[in-house]
Design an enzyme around this catalytic site. Structure first.
Site, PDB file in Angstrom:
ATOM      1  CG  ASP A   1      -7.489  -6.067   3.274  1.00  0.00           C
ATOM      2  OD1 ASP A   1      -8.255  -5.431   2.535  1.00  0.00           O
ATOM      3  OD2 ASP A   1      -6.259  -5.910   3.259  1.00  0.00           O
TER       4      ASP A   1
ATOM      5  CG  HIS B   1      -2.024  -1.034   1.091  1.00  0.00           C
ATOM      6  ND1 HIS B   1      -2.945  -1.047   0.079  1.00  0.00           N
ATOM      7  CD2 HIS B   1      -2.303  -2.114   1.867  1.00  0.00           C
ATOM      8  CE1 HIS B   1      -3.760  -2.080   0.235  1.00  0.00           C
ATOM      9  NE2 HIS B   1      -3.390  -2.743   1.302  1.00  0.00           N
TER      10      HIS B   1
ATOM     11  CD  GLU C   1      -4.445  -9.244   3.828  1.00  0.00           C
ATOM     12  OE1 GLU C   1      -4.549  -8.200   4.491  1.00  0.00           O
ATOM     13  OE2 GLU C   1      -3.592  -9.373   2.917  1.00  0.00           O
TER      14      GLU C   1
END
EC number: 4.1.2.-
Length: 269
Positions: free
Chosen positions: A178, A48, A152
């Site tokens: 997530d 990210h 996740e």
């Protein structure tokens, strides 16, 4: 020269508590600052944060003199990308969104040389071999490499026991944001069914004899997960910490300004 040891992998095997911090600035300068603060490990985020293989290399070089161990998260579990990351010197690799044991086995193969895997041989071109200064690197590299798979998603939770049991998987890391979003709670991991899914994943991981970790910036969450058996916990995010500190600092002056403006004018002449 000898193959550099992986103290993080050794500490996981000793079941030591390890406190980490998320590194999202994607610059060597910021990464080195974090490395001076004493955290056991730092997650250099390639998923990210705006990182590439060259920027990750720069951060690995910047933190190399310090005790804080860099864990690098890949953007995805791509075999070619994993080869590049290992070649620039990543020793501990985290891969996001692992949902099946077969995915985990393919990741293990990506991290190992033939005949046990498919990692390509870079030889003297690679920082990992210290440009061929490490003898027998191909034969011994796997001993100091550490693979962390992220669970996740609801599907990953359902297969947690099988994923954790894969030979070559060293640890499981739970992604609460997530996971909670995938369960319909838009990033709210405090919901009861999300907490139960986290607990089940921790239990399945420990039952397989593997270490379990999680991201928990809130202290009460971190301590609860530690009680459940998580041994490596990211307790802060560098970008969030900077923003919170900046807001708090400004807030003190804004509050003083508001107080001054509200005070009655002095009648002293």
């Amino acid at each position: 020269m000898q193959l550099p040891a992986n103290p993080f992998k050794a500490a996981l095997r000793r079941a030591e508590p390890l406190y980490g911090i998320w590194a999202g600035f994607a610059t060597p300068y910021a990464a080195e600052i974090i490395a001076t603060t004493g955290y056991d490990w730092m997650l250099v985020d390639g998923e990210h944060a705006p990182n590439t293989v060259p920027t990750l290399l720069g951060q690995l070089q910047a933190v190399a003199p310090y005790a804080t161990h860099p864990v690098v998260r890949a953007v995805q579990g791509d075999t070619v990308l994993i080869k590049q990351l290992l070649d620039v010197g990543v020793q501990t690799l985290m891969v996001p969104m692992v949902e099946t044991a077969e995915q985990a086995r393919e990741l293990v193969r990506a991290m190992r040389y033939p005949p046990h895997g498919v990692r390509g041989v870079g030889g003297g071109l690679t920082r990992a071999t210290r440009w061929d200064a490490v003898p027998d690197y191909i034969r011994t590299a796997h001993e100091q490499l550490c693979l962390i798979v992220q669970i996740e998603s609801p599907r990953g939770v359902a297969h947690a026991a099988e994923i954790a049991a894969v030979e070559g998987v060293d640890a499981v890391f739970i992604g609460p944001a997530d996971l909670s979003t995938g369960m319909g709670h838009a990033g709210d991991a405090s919901q009861g069914e999300v907490q139960e899914a986290i607990r089940r994943t921790v239990q399945a991981t420990l039952a397989a004899g593997k270490a379990c970790g999680i991201l928990a910036p809130r202290e009460e969450d971190a301590r609860r997960y530690a009680d459940w058996g998580c041994r490596f916990i990211a307790v802060g995010i560098d970008i969030s910490l900077l923003r919170q500190a900046a807001l708090a600092n400004l807030g003190r002056y804004r509050a003083t300004q508001a107080t001054d403006q509200a005070a009655p004018a002095s009648r002293t002449y």
